[in-house]
Structures are given as C-alpha cells and as structure tokens.
Design a protein around this motif. Structure first.
Motif, mmCIF file in Angstrom:
data_model
loop_
_atom_site.group_PDB
_atom_site.id
_atom_site.type_symbol
_atom_site.label_atom_id
_atom_site.label_comp_id
_atom_site.label_asym_id
_atom_site.label_seq_id
_atom_site.Cartn_x
_atom_site.Cartn_y
_atom_site.Cartn_z
ATOM 1 N N MET A 1 0.839 -1.188 0.000
ATOM 2 C CA MET A 1 0.000 0.000 0.000
ATOM 3 C C MET A 1 0.872 1.235 0.000
ATOM 4 O O MET A 1 1.883 1.291 0.694
ATOM 5 C CB MET A 1 -0.930 0.011 1.210
ATOM 6 N N VAL A 2 0.460 2.224 -0.789
ATOM 7 C CA VAL A 2 1.199 3.483 -0.879
ATOM 8 C C VAL A 2 0.206 4.624 -0.709
ATOM 9 O O VAL A 2 -0.708 4.782 -1.524
ATOM 10 C CB VAL A 2 1.928 3.626 -2.229
ATOM 11 N N THR A 3 0.381 5.418 0.336
ATOM 12 C CA THR A 3 -0.465 6.594 0.493
ATOM 13 C C THR A 3 0.138 7.745 -0.312
ATOM 14 O O THR A 3 1.343 7.807 -0.526
ATOM 15 C CB THR A 3 -0.602 7.013 1.963
ATOM 16 N N GLY A 4 -0.730 8.650 -0.749
ATOM 17 C CA GLY A 4 -0.257 9.687 -1.663
ATOM 18 C C GLY A 4 0.207 9.089 -2.972
ATOM 19 O O GLY A 4 1.085 9.620 -3.654
ATOM 20 N N GLY A 5 -0.408 7.968 -3.341
ATOM 21 C CA GLY A 5 0.085 7.170 -4.458
ATOM 22 C C GLY A 5 -0.381 7.596 -5.832
ATOM 23 O O GLY A 5 0.006 6.967 -6.822
ATOM 24 N N ALA A 6 -1.181 8.634 -5.929
ATOM 25 C CA ALA A 6 -1.709 9.038 -7.241
ATOM 26 C C ALA A 6 -0.764 9.960 -7.995
ATOM 27 O O ALA A 6 -1.003 10.254 -9.172
ATOM 28 C CB ALA A 6 -3.072 9.706 -7.081
ATOM 29 N N SER A 7 0.297 10.427 -7.337
ATOM 30 C CA SER A 7 1.225 11.337 -8.019
ATOM 31 C C SER A 7 2.550 11.365 -7.273
ATOM 32 O O SER A 7 2.688 10.819 -6.174
ATOM 33 C CB SER A 7 0.648 12.758 -8.093
ATOM 34 N N GLY A 8 3.549 12.008 -7.882
ATOM 35 C CA GLY A 8 4.806 12.313 -7.216
ATOM 36 C C GLY A 8 5.554 11.118 -6.671
ATOM 37 O O GLY A 8 5.672 10.075 -7.323
ATOM 38 N N LEU A 9 6.079 11.265 -5.469
ATOM 39 C CA LEU A 9 6.880 10.216 -4.838
ATOM 40 C C LEU A 9 6.086 8.928 -4.698
ATOM 41 O O LEU A 9 6.618 7.826 -4.910
ATOM 42 C CB LEU A 9 7.364 10.674 -3.457
ATOM 43 N N GLY A 10 4.819 9.057 -4.325
ATOM 44 C CA GLY A 10 3.991 7.875 -4.111
ATOM 45 C C GLY A 10 3.750 7.085 -5.373
ATOM 46 O O GLY A 10 3.840 5.850 -5.377
ATOM 47 N N LEU A 11 3.457 7.772 -6.469
ATOM 48 C CA LEU A 11 3.190 7.069 -7.721
ATOM 49 C C LEU A 11 4.453 6.396 -8.241
ATOM 50 O O LEU A 11 4.400 5.251 -8.712
ATOM 51 C CB LEU A 11 2.638 8.039 -8.767
ATOM 52 N N ALA A 12 5.594 7.060 -8.154
ATOM 53 C CA ALA A 12 6.850 6.436 -8.583
ATOM 54 C C ALA A 12 7.144 5.196 -7.751
ATOM 55 O O ALA A 12 7.613 4.170 -8.272
ATOM 56 C CB ALA A 12 7.996 7.438 -8.469
ATOM 57 N N THR A 13 6.869 5.269 -6.463
ATOM 58 C CA THR A 13 7.078 4.111 -5.585
ATOM 59 C C THR A 13 6.134 2.980 -5.937
ATOM 60 O O THR A 13 6.532 1.804 -5.997
ATOM 61 C CB THR A 13 6.885 4.528 -4.115
ATOM 62 N N GLY A 184 15.519 15.698 0.190
ATOM 63 C CA GLY A 184 15.884 17.099 0.091
ATOM 64 C C GLY A 184 14.929 17.801 -0.852
ATOM 65 O O GLY A 184 13.713 17.662 -0.742
ATOM 66 N N VAL A 185 15.482 18.553 -1.802
ATOM 67 C CA VAL A 185 14.655 19.261 -2.769
ATOM 68 C C VAL A 185 14.305 18.305 -3.902
ATOM 69 O O VAL A 185 15.189 17.862 -4.644
ATOM 70 C CB VAL A 185 15.383 20.505 -3.312
ATOM 71 N N PHE A 186 13.021 17.978 -4.026
ATOM 72 C CA PHE A 186 12.543 17.059 -5.042
ATOM 73 C C PHE A 186 11.464 17.742 -5.867
ATOM 74 O O PHE A 186 10.668 18.531 -5.338
ATOM 75 C CB PHE A 186 11.958 15.794 -4.401
ATOM 76 N N ARG A 187 11.425 17.425 -7.145
ATOM 77 C CA ARG A 187 10.374 17.956 -8.017
ATOM 78 C C ARG A 187 9.160 17.032 -7.955
ATOM 79 O O ARG A 187 9.173 15.927 -8.486
ATOM 80 C CB ARG A 187 10.881 18.097 -9.458
ATOM 81 N N THR A 188 8.140 17.508 -7.291
ATOM 82 C CA THR A 188 6.901 16.751 -7.145
ATOM 83 C C THR A 188 5.737 17.728 -7.308
ATOM 84 O O THR A 188 5.927 18.948 -7.227
ATOM 85 C CB THR A 188 6.806 16.105 -5.749
ATOM 86 N N GLY A 214 15.933 16.366 -6.772
ATOM 87 C CA GLY A 214 15.686 14.936 -6.836
ATOM 88 C C GLY A 214 14.446 14.632 -7.658
ATOM 89 O O GLY A 214 13.600 15.492 -7.905
ATOM 90 N N THR A 215 14.334 13.391 -8.088
ATOM 91 C CA THR A 215 13.183 12.941 -8.863
ATOM 92 C C THR A 215 12.399 11.909 -8.052
ATOM 93 O O THR A 215 12.947 11.260 -7.154
ATOM 94 C CB THR A 215 13.612 12.311 -10.191
ATOM 95 N N PRO A 216 11.131 11.724 -8.366
ATOM 96 C CA PRO A 216 10.367 10.676 -7.694
ATOM 97 C C PRO A 216 11.013 9.298 -7.844
ATOM 98 O O PRO A 216 10.922 8.465 -6.928
ATOM 99 C CB PRO A 216 9.006 10.743 -8.392
ATOM 100 N N GLU A 217 11.671 9.068 -8.965
ATOM 101 C CA GLU A 217 12.336 7.769 -9.176
ATOM 102 C C GLU A 217 13.510 7.591 -8.213
ATOM 103 O O GLU A 217 13.799 6.471 -7.780
ATOM 104 C CB GLU A 217 12.790 7.645 -10.627
ATOM 105 N N ASP A 218 14.216 8.682 -7.892
ATOM 106 C CA ASP A 218 15.283 8.604 -6.886
ATOM 107 C C ASP A 218 14.708 8.124 -5.555
ATOM 108 O O ASP A 218 15.306 7.290 -4.855
ATOM 109 C CB ASP A 218 15.932 9.976 -6.674
ATOM 110 N N PHE A 219 13.572 8.673 -5.202
ATOM 111 C CA PHE A 219 12.913 8.285 -3.950
ATOM 112 C C PHE A 219 12.484 6.823 -3.998
ATOM 113 O O PHE A 219 12.712 6.062 -3.048
ATOM 114 C CB PHE A 219 11.702 9.181 -3.714
#
Length: 249
Positions: A1-13, A184-188, A214-219
C-alpha cells in the motif's frame, strides 16, 4: 500500500513495486484522480483522506478482504503549506498549522495503526522467523534544516523522524521493520504547487552533487533498497545529495 500514491513520490514508488511483482494499492485524496492513476499504471486504488481515522479503518479492512493482509506500507501523503507564525503582527490561523500536522504526521500514524494488525496476522500465518511487514515513512530534511516559514511542515516531519525508532523497538517483536526517508529538494506536484515565491526559494537550493532537484524515481529507488535490506530499521535516511538548507535563501 502506498499513500499519496496518485502522483509524485507515491506514484513512482507504486510503479517500482508493481514492476517488482507486487500487488499494489494506492491511496490518495480524490476518487477520480486516484482511480485514473491506478487504471493507467496497473494498480488498485482507493480514495482516502489519511487524517480520517474511521475512513482509514474501513479502507484497510476493505483492502485486506480483497487482497489479503498488507505486507508493505509506504506513507507518502503530505502537504506543505508555508507561512509565518506571525503575519503583519497578527497570529496565524491555528487551523493551518493543525492541518499540516493532521495530514503529514497523524495521517502516517493513522495508516500505521491500521496496517500493523494485518502485518501481525500475516506474520503468524507465515514461516517462523520470516519478516511480517515493512513500513517506510516520508520525513524531510526540513525536520533538521527547517527554513523560515516552515514551522508547521518541519514540525510534522520532525515528528515522523522522531517516532521511527520507538516504533521500530515496539514493532520488532512482531518482525515488522520501519524506517523513514528524508528527501531534500525534489520535483513533485507538492513542491511545484507551492506559491511562486516559496517555489523559487525551494528550487534555488541544489545539492553539491548532483546539481539538480531529486526525482520521484530517486525516492522510489531508496524505498526499494529499504524493503530489500533487513538490517535497515529504526533509521531516518537523508536523501539529499549532501544539501544543508540555510535559514533562508
């Protein structure tokens, strides 16, 4: 399960976990956007405001009924409402501060408390000595290097970092690990959606190397590393390229 999963860090994860063969459920606020993100990425999706305790309990129960108990929980849902505590000599609206805490800190704890009983049941049903579950939280370097105007956000993320070790000690007896990542500083979408002045301040800071946000993929890569390494537990890992934020830019 991923919360905040519709975009950004969550979607990449979620995409990373799906590619690894997991059945992934994303949770996010807004039914339409969550369903769209799930359908276009081979995921399952449910709408949830993570700060709503009754809704979270119902959501987790539904997921267990449909897919079995949760084995991995990644909490990426968060908001970053900037603002000074005193503005033009007047106190800030306390509700603004409270909402940031409710989503970022209490929202994470809300999902943890719902996921852990499922992980415990999963562990009891599995082979002796096997890991029952893994939890990855999202802190921020603001927890340590919070800037002017970030009191609410820094407090919420400092709470995340502060609860990781006691939770690891508590949950270890159930073979559940928990760790946090402090980006740190990530583009989301969250950072891109800040007011222009705040956005400019954030993206003016770049780490020594690589000299980029940073990118969501880095996360997502960091999440995958934590999931795969059983010795990572009770720790908050800075993911910032060596960046240390000044008090203000």
């Amino acid at each position: 399960m991923v919360t905040g999963g519709a975009s950004g860090l969550g979607l990449a994860t979620a995409r990373m976990m799906r590619a690894a063969g997991a059945t992934v459920v994303i949770l996010d606020i807004g039914a339409e956007r969550t369903a769209e993100a799930a359908a276009s990425n081979g995921l399952h999706g449910l709408a949830l405001d993570v700060s709503d305790d009754a809704a979270a309990e119902a959501c987790f129960a539904e997921i267990e009924a449909q897919h079995g108990p949760v084995s991995i929980l990644v909490c990426c849902a968060g908001i970053a409402t900037p603002g000074s505590v005193v503005r033009r000599g007047e106190p800030m609206d306390l509700a603004e501060f409270q909402r940031v805490l409710d989503v970022n800190l209490m929202g994470s704890l809300n999902c943890i408390r719902c996921a852990v009983p499922q992980m415990i049941r999963r562990g009891r049903a599995g082979p002796e000595g096997a890991e029952a579950g893994t939890i990855v939280l999202t802190a921020s370097i603001a927890a340590f290097d919070g800037q002017v105007g970030q009191a609410a956000y820094a407090a919420s993320k400092g709470g995340i970092a502060g609860m990781v070790l006691p939770l690891a000690r508590e949950l270890g007896e159930h073979a559940i690990r928990i760790a946090a990542i402090a980006p740190g500083v990530f583009r989301t979408p969250m950072t891109e959606g800040l007011p222009e002045k705040s956005r400019d301040v954030v993206f003016a800071a770049v780490p020594p190397f690589p000299k980029r946000a940073g990118t969501p993929e880095d996360f997502a890569d960091a999440v995958g590393f934590i999931i795969g390494n059983p010795m990572i537990n009770g720790e908050t890992i800075r993911l910032d390229g060596g960046l240390r934020m000044p008090a203000r830019l």
